[in-house]
Design a protein around this motif. Structure first.
Motif, PDB file in Angstrom:
ATOM      1  N   GLU A  74       0.829  -1.209   0.000  1.00 13.12           N
ATOM      2  CA  GLU A  74       0.000   0.000   0.000  1.00 13.12           C
ATOM      3  C   GLU A  74       0.862   1.258   0.000  1.00 13.12           C
ATOM      4  OE1 GLU A  74      -4.041   1.708   2.132  1.00 13.12           O
ATOM      5  OE2 GLU A  74      -3.023  -0.065   2.946  1.00 13.12           O
ATOM      6  N   LEU A  75       1.975   1.241   0.733  1.00 11.16           N
ATOM      7  CA  LEU A  75       2.876   2.393   0.748  1.00 11.16           C
ATOM      8  C   LEU A  75       3.545   2.571  -0.607  1.00 11.16           C
ATOM      9  CD1 LEU A  75       4.226   4.719   2.223  1.00 11.16           C
ATOM     10  CD2 LEU A  75       5.966   3.106   3.041  1.00 11.16           C
ATOM     11  N   GLN A  82       1.062   4.255  -2.830  1.00 11.72           N
ATOM     12  CA  GLN A  82       0.962   5.679  -2.513  1.00 11.72           C
ATOM     13  C   GLN A  82       2.138   6.457  -3.093  1.00 11.72           C
ATOM     14  OE1 GLN A  82       0.672   5.851   1.763  1.00 11.72           O
ATOM     15  NE2 GLN A  82      -1.351   4.886   1.817  1.00 11.72           N
ATOM     16  N   THR A  83       3.323   5.896  -2.963  1.00 11.65           N
ATOM     17  CA  THR A  83       4.518   6.556  -3.496  1.00 11.65           C
ATOM     18  C   THR A  83       4.436   6.683  -5.006  1.00 11.65           C
ATOM     19  OG1 THR A  83       5.815   5.619  -1.674  1.00 11.65           O
ATOM     20  CG2 THR A  83       7.040   6.482  -3.563  1.00 11.65           C
ATOM     21  N   ASN A 109       1.694   6.715  -6.848  1.00 12.65           N
ATOM     22  CA  ASN A 109       0.644   7.679  -7.196  1.00 12.65           C
ATOM     23  C   ASN A 109       1.140   9.118  -7.088  1.00 12.65           C
ATOM     24  OD1 ASN A 109      -1.686   6.308  -8.062  1.00 12.65           O
ATOM     25  ND2 ASN A 109      -2.221   5.726  -5.955  1.00 12.65           N
ATOM     26  N   GLU A 110       1.963   9.368  -6.077  1.00 11.17           N
ATOM     27  CA  GLU A 110       2.511  10.722  -5.916  1.00 11.17           C
ATOM     28  C   GLU A 110       3.427  11.075  -7.089  1.00 11.17           C
ATOM     29  OE1 GLU A 110       5.282  13.297  -2.787  1.00 11.17           O
ATOM     30  OE2 GLU A 110       4.570  11.288  -2.239  1.00 11.17           O
TER      31      GLU A 110
END
Length: 383
Positions: A336-337, A340-341, A343-344
């Protein structure tokens, strides 16, 4: 006047073809040569400097036929892996070298060094060792301590006895010096500069992994992260030992339709593929010193293609990304992290945030800025 600079001087007087190619360099490697960018750059640079260059590798069942500006030769071997392969290759290579004239042998990685060392000593030629990685610290050996011990013993005998040595980054050079007292020149694994720079961002969001599909590359983590990236596709370009098992893992995931395995992609097609991606990944695990200090060629390919990167929090690759501001470093290795990374980075890429940083990095990190250091190694030899 040193050899390389003599060639450069006389090139102004006579065409290169008129220069007597008295000095033959033979580069030796255990792969099939097609996608080995470092060996190709080295061979091409020496060829352009006026050396007579021969590159020796091996032919695999699916290897392509191709031509290069320099000569190539590839063995057909009975064995494809294990110690039987390394033994057969080195025996065949040694016998081959006994009947070939050369001034310099370049052993690319430890698995070609035994034959090259013995041939260079018998025929009184120079031996250059190009260590692309910490061979004795690859995950496949770290988990097999008895086999690793054999390679370490060979390394400890052979490395101090080479005439010149080079490697891909400072930490690896420092490790060799601490272990063996041998100075290694650092010649980074940067690509030839591309004529046109600029990533064309497609409407699709494409996350790209290119390179060997082997243990410790973080591909499993990326497959798991696809659950949290509903609008992205994952493209994996490369072959390796884990290809079949990773395909099965992808099939069993809930993201199977978003994951594509391309297998082997020829180098002359790779830049087009890379340039069409949105972001590139290099997620090596901290499995031994080799990966800890890795600076993979694919990161530089991503940069030359104008796409940002997400990399593991390992010192050399993380340091490069932070220095140039060309992407993000992954913190905890959680799916999940990672999503997120990514997506950023993808969001910032579509806003053009990385364009200037990638341009600066691409203008700095290419072979034209590195090859003089490479050629100086040969200029220092007393022919």
């Amino acid at each position: 006047m040193s050899l390389v600079y003599s060639f450069a001087y006389f090139s102004y007087i006579w065409p290169v073809k008129k220069i007597a190619l008295m000095y033959r360099v033979i580069l030796c490697v255990t792969n099939d040569l097609e996608n080995d960018q470092r060996v190709n750059r080295s061979a091409l640079t020496l060829h352009e400097a006026g050396f007579d260059v021969l590159v020796v590798g091996r032919m695999l069942p699916k290897s392509s036929l191709f031509q290069r500006a320099y000569k190539i030769f590839r063995f057909r071997l009975l064995f494809r892996k294990s110690m039987f392969f390394y033994a057969e290759y080195n025996i065949r290579l040694f016998l081959f070298l006994l009947f070939k004239p050369f001034s310099v042998l370049i052993a690319n990685d430890l698995d070609t060094l035994p034959a090259c060392w013995l041939a260079s000593r018998i025929k009184k030629g120079y031996l250059v060792y190009d260590s692309h990685e910490l061979f004795t610290e690859v995950p496949e050996l770290v988990e097999r301590p008895r086999v690793q011990k054999i390679w370490v013993k060979m390394e400890s005998f052979l490395v101090p006895r080479v005439d010149k040595a080079l490697t891909v980054c400072e930490p690896i050079a420092e490790i060799y010096f601490q272990k063996y007292g041998k100075e290694f020149e650092v010649v980074r694994n940067v690509p030839i500069k591309k004529v046109a720079f600029g990533n064309v961002v497609s409407r699709e969001t494409v996350i790209l992994y290119q390179g060997a599909v082997n243990k410790g590359r973080g591909i499993e983590l990326m497959i798991d992260a696809m659950t949290f990236l509903p609008d992205a596709k994952l493209v994996i370009a490369g072959n390796g030992d884990l290809l079949d098992s990773l395909k099965e893992k992808a099939r069993q995931s809930n993201s199977a339709e978003k994951i594509t395995f391309l297998g082997h992609v020829a180098y002359d097609r790779l830049h087009t593929l890379t340039s069409s991606a949105t972001v590139g990944i290099s997620l090596e695990e901290d499995q031994g010193l080799n990966y800890r200090f890795a600076l993979p060629n694919k990161i530089f390919d991503y940069i030359q293609s104008g796409i940002p990167v997400v990399v593991s929090n390992l010192p050399v690759m993380a340091g490069l990304v932070k220095e140039y501001g060309i992407g993000k470093v992954l913190g905890e290795r959680e799916p999940e992290l990672l999503a997120q990374t990514l997506n950023e980075v993808i969001s910032n890429q579509r806003k053009g945030y990385f364009a200037e940083y990638l341009q600066k990095a691409a203008n700095s990190l290419h072979w034209d800025n590195e090859k003089q250091k490479f050629l100086s190694i040969f200029a220092d030899l007393n022919y």
